[in-house]
Scaffold this active site. Structure first.
Site, short mmCIF file in Angstrom:
data_model
loop_
_atom_site.label_atom_id
_atom_site.label_comp_id
_atom_site.label_asym_id
_atom_site.label_seq_id
_atom_site.Cartn_x
_atom_site.Cartn_y
_atom_site.Cartn_z
N ASP A 42 44.08 79.11 35.94
CA ASP A 42 42.77 79.66 36.26
C ASP A 42 42.61 79.88 37.76
OD1 ASP A 42 41.86 79.61 33.60
OD2 ASP A 42 41.35 77.50 33.79
N ARG A 43 41.73 80.78 38.11
CA ARG A 43 41.47 81.11 39.51
C ARG A 43 41.07 79.89 40.32
NH1 ARG A 43 36.45 84.68 41.17
NH2 ARG A 43 36.74 84.66 43.40
#
Length: 180
Positions: A42-43
């Site tokens: 995930d970012r």
């Protein structure tokens, strides 16, 4: 012989090469042609992301059927009780079903790079680090697992995938290894 890139994905970078919203992507760090991420991060997560030019290897790393072990260093809000760790070890019920049992233990705060932006610090709320090893890869699984046992994730760093580790790679750095 397959190429495998070990990349220390910084916080805020997407696990893809393009983005229509001008956010940071892999192409800001890796300019090698023909390699693709084997799985994602995930970012708002950091750490080891593998890229390869071998489609079968990519599927083997990313596909939950192969149960490749992935180890995360997780800073959680609160104190990890024995009961919470035991729940993680047995498997946790999430909205999409039970997780597989995980390896979970308290660890001393690891010697990591500073995160930008820094994790919020609250004097009145303790935090602790745990090591969590899972063998599946649902969307935001580690964050959902720790939240389910009352330990919201503050910082998440993937340290290991199978036999590959992040050892000696600074954020944004990568190195190539040959497999096969």
């Amino acid at each position: 012989m397959a190429r495998v890139i070990l990349f220390n994905k910084p916080y805020g970078v997407l696990s893809q090469f393009t983005d229509g919203e001008a956010r940071a992507t892999l192409s800001d760090h890796i300019t090698l042609p023909g390699v693709y991420p084997a799985g994602r991060l995930d970012r708002d997560s950091e750490g080891l992301l593998l890229l390869t030019d071998d489609g079968r290897l990519q599927a083997r790393i990313a596909d939950p059927r192969f149960k490749t072990a992935k180890t995360y260093l997780v800073q959680v809000e609160g104190v990890a009780s024995d009961e919470a760790l035991d729940q993680l070890r047995r498997g946790v019920r999430l909205k999409d079903g039970m997780t597989l049992p995980a390896e979970a233990e308290r660890i001393p705060a690891p010697d990591l790079w500073p995160r930008d932006p820094p994790v919020r610090f609250r004097k009145s709320v303790p935090d602790e680090w745990i090591s969590l090893t899972i063998r599946e890869g649902r969307n935001r699984q580690v964050r959902r697992m720790t939240a389910a046992v009352g330990l919201p994730t503050l910082r998440l760093v993937r340290w290991r995938i199978g036999d590959w580790t992040l050892d000696r790679l600074a954020p944004g750095e990568w190195r190539e290894v040959r497999v096969g």
